[in-house]
Scaffold this active site. Sequence first.
Site, mmCIF file in Angstrom:
data_model
loop_
_atom_site.group_PDB
_atom_site.id
_atom_site.type_symbol
_atom_site.label_atom_id
_atom_site.label_comp_id
_atom_site.label_asym_id
_atom_site.label_seq_id
_atom_site.Cartn_x
_atom_site.Cartn_y
_atom_site.Cartn_z
ATOM 1 N N GLY A 25 0.931 -0.945 -0.197
ATOM 2 C CA GLY A 25 0.002 0.131 0.158
ATOM 3 C C GLY A 25 0.357 1.330 -0.162
ATOM 4 N N GLY A 66 3.106 1.204 3.572
ATOM 5 C CA GLY A 66 4.591 0.149 2.944
ATOM 6 C C GLY A 66 4.270 -1.644 2.491
ATOM 7 C CB THR A 119 1.532 -7.159 4.169
ATOM 8 O OG1 THR A 119 0.794 -5.774 4.371
ATOM 9 C CG2 THR A 119 1.125 -8.235 5.280
ATOM 10 C CE LYS A 155 -1.040 -5.438 8.272
ATOM 11 N NZ LYS A 155 -1.905 -4.215 8.801
ATOM 12 C CG ASP A 202 -10.456 0.274 5.803
ATOM 13 O OD1 ASP A 202 -10.830 0.345 5.700
ATOM 14 O OD2 ASP A 202 -9.471 -0.472 5.714
#
Length: 382
Positions: free
Chosen positions: A43, A46, A48, A65, A163
């Site tokens: 994203g 950063g 994952t 992460k 979210d």
Amino acid sequence: MSYCLNPHCPKPKNPADVKFCRTCGSKLLLKERYRAIKPIGQGGFGKTFLAVDEDKPSKPRCVIKQFYPQAQGTNTLAKAVELFNQEAVQLDELGKHPQIPELLAYFTQEDRQYLVQEFIDGQNLAQELAHRGAFSETQIWQLLNDLLSVLQFCHARHIIHRDIKPENIILRESDRKLVLVDFGAAKSATGTALNKTGTSIGSPEYVAPEQMRGRAVFASDIYSLGATCINLLTVRSPFDSYDTNNGTWVWQQYLQTPVSNQLSRILNKMLESIPIRRYQTVDELLNDLNQQSQAAATPAISAKPLTTQPTSPPAVVPKTPSQIDLELEQMKTLFLGKAQPQKNNQNQPKTQSIQPSSKSQIDAELEELKAKYLGNNNTPNQ
């Protein structure tokens, strides 16, 4: 395989048994124990990675992460740092719930921040939808029952997820439980924070109107969960299930299989644009959900079927006072008519003759009988 975490490494893939990248020389083990295997997401803030914990004999899988913001601008970077730190704090507090990933580590290495959390083996609901098609009403009831307790747990600790969407709900393979992930956007809903306008965060398709204006409340998560449900039912973006000209939801038009009025009513209340008209708390929604479940489980009352062999004698239908008066009058007439003196037959042995009662005596006795009968008639059936 071992994957190099240096964002600038041209050849990040390495053998599984080496400790330093053969291309750039970067350390492959984080904190001397966590080894990245492959990237699984990326994203603006950063990347994952799927990883293993080599400090344990079973080498369990975990998720790394890496905070590596690519966005430009001081304000944006500061917000990114805040959200990354915030996710670590939220997971540290919430990760004890069996349906929220546990935080395993949070640290800085080579000037980059890292967060290591429990790996949840399973597909997210967006993947489930792509592979299996539209969800059924039964699956939506199960989803609500399964996830609302998780949301209740978060809200009780003053945390708004902000979210909720199919991509952030994983169906765990081991026990088929739903796990809520990605608390990077989560916000503390303390008394002061609730009255403060913040940054609009979340996926626009699933975000409540007030959250778009930076004023998320507990009911905002309920809205996002409702939008998730209609996406799973219709296989359409929530944007495509809303009539902007009339300001109404039209998701029922796109159902492959109709759903009950009970579920429609609950989802529509979850999706109310004005927060005060929506469910205010998870408890309120759960109460409504339980009432609907009990109503569905209670069979409708219907007339008993007739049987050819009755198991008990038919009930005596009580007579009305007018019927009783009529029958008693008939008895009185009959009795007076038969109460005439009889002549003794000389050939028959003499017996004591019955002396007829007077009319007043008969009236009194019949009134007594009537009162007794009516008194018994008022006794409830056992």
